[in-house]
Enzyme design. Structure first.
Site, short mmCIF file in Angstrom:
data_model
loop_
_atom_site.label_atom_id
_atom_site.label_comp_id
_atom_site.label_asym_id
_atom_site.label_seq_id
_atom_site.Cartn_x
_atom_site.Cartn_y
_atom_site.Cartn_z
N GLY A 47 0.81 -1.20 0.00
CA GLY A 47 0.00 0.00 0.00
C GLY A 47 0.85 1.25 0.00
O GLY A 47 2.02 1.23 -0.38
N CYS A 48 0.26 2.34 0.44
CA CYS A 48 0.95 3.63 0.45
C CYS A 48 2.27 3.55 1.21
O CYS A 48 2.31 3.12 2.35
CB CYS A 48 0.03 4.68 1.08
SG CYS A 48 0.83 6.29 1.31
#
Length: 219
Positions: A47-48
């Site tokens: 993810g981020c």
């Protein structure tokens, strides 16, 4: 693009990783022993990269964490292009650590416990696309062996349901992200996206792994 108005609205409506949702994964049965020597590197995607960087920089023994891209070509390792989800990259972090203080298996345990949700396929919370996949880019045969053994251990234990979808993508090149992405969580702790989706991960690290917590971030 996670800073779009749509993504921000989703982030405000549905937190990706509230602290109470963190899972304390068991310690790895197979791991490298703590031993002195040269600093080592590992690359994780989940993810981020802002939140993952924010977690790992607080782990004792970690010397630096760099946000970047892995899994695609150097020519397209640009944030705006990667945002199309068509380059093969994943947002990732490169962790440099002291093997005399913390083991690779322990870093894996932190990665699965608090840094991301390994059951989400090609998304994390409000962010969707293959660039947000969960992946391990092993830098050596030993890392690959330990990582695969650990995921197998977690799957057998049923630690997560549904199943873990983390991919093993080998030692593909890592490209540092643009300067404004580095240390983003520390620079913008009150930004809504960070405050809702990423600060809880850092708080969960301190709560679930107090012996690993470093008051001073790496770097």
């Amino acid at each position: 693009m996670k800073r779009s108005l749509i993504a921000l609205a989703l982030a405000l409506a549905t937190p990706a990783c509230a602290a109470e949702r963190m899972v304390l994964a068991p310690a790895p049965a197979a791991d490298a022993p703590l031993v002195g020597g040269a600093l080592q590197k590992a690359v994780f995607a989940g993810g981020c990269f802002w939140g993952i960087e924010g977690v790992f920089e607080r782990v004792k023994g970690v010397k630096s964490v760099v946000s970047g891209y892995a899994g695609g070509a150097k020519s397209t390792a640009v944030y705006e292009i990667i945002g199309t989800g068509m380059t093969g990259h994943a947002e990732a972090v490169e962790v440099t650590w002291d093997p005399a203080i913390v083991s690779y298996g322990t870093l894996l345990r932190v990665f699965f416990s608090v840094a991301h949700d390994p059951t989400q396929l090609n998304f994390q919370g409000p962010d969707s696309g293959t660039q947000y996949r969960t992946a391990i880019f092993a830098r050596s045969a030993e890392q690959d062996r330990i990582a695969k053994a650990y995921v197998g251990q977690l799957a057998k234990a049923g630690t997560w349901k549904p199943k873990i979808v983390t991919t093993f993508e080998g030692a593909k090149p890592f490209y540092p992200a643009e300067d404004y992405h580095q240390n983003y969580l520390r620079a913008h702790p009150t930004q809504p996206y960070i405050a809702i989706n990423d600060i809880p991960k850092v708080e969960a690290l301190k709560k679930l792994f107090p012996a690993l917590w470093s008051e001073k971030p790496a770097g």
